[in-house]
Scaffold this active site. Sequence first.
Site, PDB file in Angstrom:
ATOM      1  N   ASN A 156       0.833  -1.160  -0.004  1.00 36.79           N
ATOM      2  CA  ASN A 156       0.047  -0.080  -0.121  1.00 36.79           C
ATOM      3  C   ASN A 156       0.984   1.203   0.021  1.00 36.79           C
ATOM      4  O   ASN A 156       1.961   1.347   0.583  1.00 36.79           O
ATOM      5  CB  ASN A 156      -0.982  -0.008   1.121  1.00 36.79           C
ATOM      6  CG  ASN A 156      -0.107  -0.228   2.307  1.00 36.79           C
ATOM      7  OD1 ASN A 156       0.799  -0.994   2.475  1.00 36.79           O
ATOM      8  ND2 ASN A 156      -1.016   0.522   3.542  1.00 36.79           N
ATOM      9  N   GLU A 159       0.538   5.458   0.432  1.00 39.16           N
ATOM     10  CA  GLU A 159      -0.591   6.315   0.825  1.00 39.16           C
ATOM     11  C   GLU A 159      -0.078   7.777   0.625  1.00 39.16           C
ATOM     12  O   GLU A 159       0.913   7.947  -0.074  1.00 39.16           O
ATOM     13  CB  GLU A 159      -0.558   6.369   2.592  1.00 39.16           C
ATOM     14  CG  GLU A 159      -1.099   4.912   2.954  1.00 39.16           C
ATOM     15  CD  GLU A 159      -1.467   4.844   4.451  1.00 39.16           C
ATOM     16  OE1 GLU A 159      -1.041   5.607   5.262  1.00 39.16           O
ATOM     17  OE2 GLU A 159      -2.050   3.584   4.758  1.00 39.16           O
ATOM     18  N   TYR A 209      -5.646  11.766   1.112  1.00 39.65           N
ATOM     19  CA  TYR A 209      -5.810  10.143   1.410  1.00 39.65           C
ATOM     20  C   TYR A 209      -6.588   9.362  -0.077  1.00 39.65           C
ATOM     21  O   TYR A 209      -5.792   8.457  -0.159  1.00 39.65           O
ATOM     22  CB  TYR A 209      -6.861  10.293   2.333  1.00 39.65           C
ATOM     23  CG  TYR A 209      -6.088  10.100   3.900  1.00 39.65           C
ATOM     24  CD1 TYR A 209      -4.917  10.743   3.927  1.00 39.65           C
ATOM     25  CD2 TYR A 209      -7.021   9.909   5.052  1.00 39.65           C
ATOM     26  CE1 TYR A 209      -4.493  11.248   5.130  1.00 39.65           C
ATOM     27  CE2 TYR A 209      -6.537  10.201   6.301  1.00 39.65           C
ATOM     28  CZ  TYR A 209      -5.227  10.760   6.350  1.00 39.65           C
ATOM     29  OH  TYR A 209      -4.584  11.097   7.699  1.00 39.65           O
ATOM     30  N   CYS A 231      -4.060   0.896  -2.546  1.00 38.65           N
ATOM     31  CA  CYS A 231      -4.100  -0.641  -1.731  1.00 38.65           C
ATOM     32  C   CYS A 231      -3.048  -1.440  -2.427  1.00 38.65           C
ATOM     33  O   CYS A 231      -2.473  -1.399  -3.593  1.00 38.65           O
ATOM     34  CB  CYS A 231      -5.318  -1.517  -1.733  1.00 38.65           C
ATOM     35  SG  CYS A 231      -6.683  -0.608  -1.139  1.00 38.65           S
ATOM     36  N   GLU A 255      -3.020  -4.701  -3.118  1.00 37.99           N
ATOM     37  CA  GLU A 255      -3.438  -5.696  -4.109  1.00 37.99           C
ATOM     38  C   GLU A 255      -3.511  -4.710  -5.365  1.00 37.99           C
ATOM     39  O   GLU A 255      -2.970  -5.399  -6.388  1.00 37.99           O
ATOM     40  CB  GLU A 255      -5.005  -6.012  -4.116  1.00 37.99           C
ATOM     41  CG  GLU A 255      -5.149  -6.675  -2.609  1.00 37.99           C
ATOM     42  CD  GLU A 255      -5.531  -5.887  -1.486  1.00 37.99           C
ATOM     43  OE1 GLU A 255      -4.968  -4.893  -1.370  1.00 37.99           O
ATOM     44  OE2 GLU A 255      -6.507  -6.143  -0.921  1.00 37.99           O
TER      45      GLU A 255
HETATM   46  N1  THU Z   1      -5.282  -1.255   2.421  1.00 39.16           N
HETATM   47  C1  THU Z   1      -4.723  -2.117   1.577  1.00 39.16           C
HETATM   48  O1  THU Z   1      -3.551  -2.097   1.100  1.00 39.16           O
HETATM   49  N2  THU Z   1      -5.489  -3.131   1.063  1.00 39.16           N
HETATM   50  C2  THU Z   1      -6.729  -3.486   1.426  1.00 39.16           C
HETATM   51  O2  THU Z   1      -7.542  -4.360   0.831  1.00 39.16           O
HETATM   52  C3  THU Z   1      -7.356  -2.642   2.686  1.00 39.16           C
HETATM   53  C4  THU Z   1      -6.529  -1.560   2.906  1.00 39.16           C
HETATM   54  C5  THU Z   1      -4.364  -0.200   2.752  1.00 39.16           C
HETATM   55  C6  THU Z   1      -5.161   1.038   2.348  1.00 39.16           C
HETATM   56  C7  THU Z   1      -4.532   1.880   3.325  1.00 39.16           C
HETATM   57  O3  THU Z   1      -3.176   2.270   2.992  1.00 39.16           O
HETATM   58  C8  THU Z   1      -4.456   1.152   4.623  1.00 39.16           C
HETATM   59  O4  THU Z   1      -4.631  -0.167   4.249  1.00 39.16           O
HETATM   60  C9  THU Z   1      -5.316   1.596   5.722  1.00 39.16           C
HETATM   61  O5  THU Z   1      -6.937   1.569   5.283  1.00 39.16           O
END
Ligand code: THU
Length: 159
Positions: free
Chosen positions: A61, A63, A67, A72, A74
């Site tokens: 992920n 960021e 935001y 993510c 995946e």
């Molecule tokens: N996040 C993912 O990378 N994959 C997911 O399926 C759920 C959430 C990440 C996004 C963000 O950087 C952090 O988790 C908190 O939401």
Amino acid sequence: MEKKELKTDYLFGSYEELEAADRNLVDASLKATTHSYSPYSHFRVGAAVLLADGTIVQGANQENAAYPSGLCAERTAVFSAQAQYPEQAVKALALVGCNEQGVTAIPAWPCGACRQVILEVEERYHQPIRILVASSKGVYIFHSIKDLLPFCFVDGNMK
Ligand code: THU
């Protein structure tokens, strides 16, 4: 009205019970968490995608101070794989989330947007993608993203 039911088959077992290829992919997803850029949530998510030729592509992920501009794990993994190896079908995807204590007991289930993106990849290569979601309690294995996204919307729904 008739009452209908949805049933989802999945496997759940310990990391030690995994077959070698699955274990290798889960290991790659765990390694990928070290590439997470998550100064806001402090939640590190790692993903690893297995391609038809055996290549593994990792994602984590990413960021952003604004935001919604982040992405993510995946989708970073899947989009990276597709951008580099478009001719290779995606066979499997492993995923794991870590908070400050380590791998979480509650799995980092793929969000809705990631499920939809993975679905598109299944459609693209006409084959299911094995989904492995690891937690500190064990690993969940699904045969296809459709098991996590019933009543899904694909190109065929518009025909
Ligand atoms: N996040 C993912 O990378 N994959 C997911 O399926 C759920 C959430 C990440 C996004 C963000 O950087 C952090 O988790 C908190 O939401």
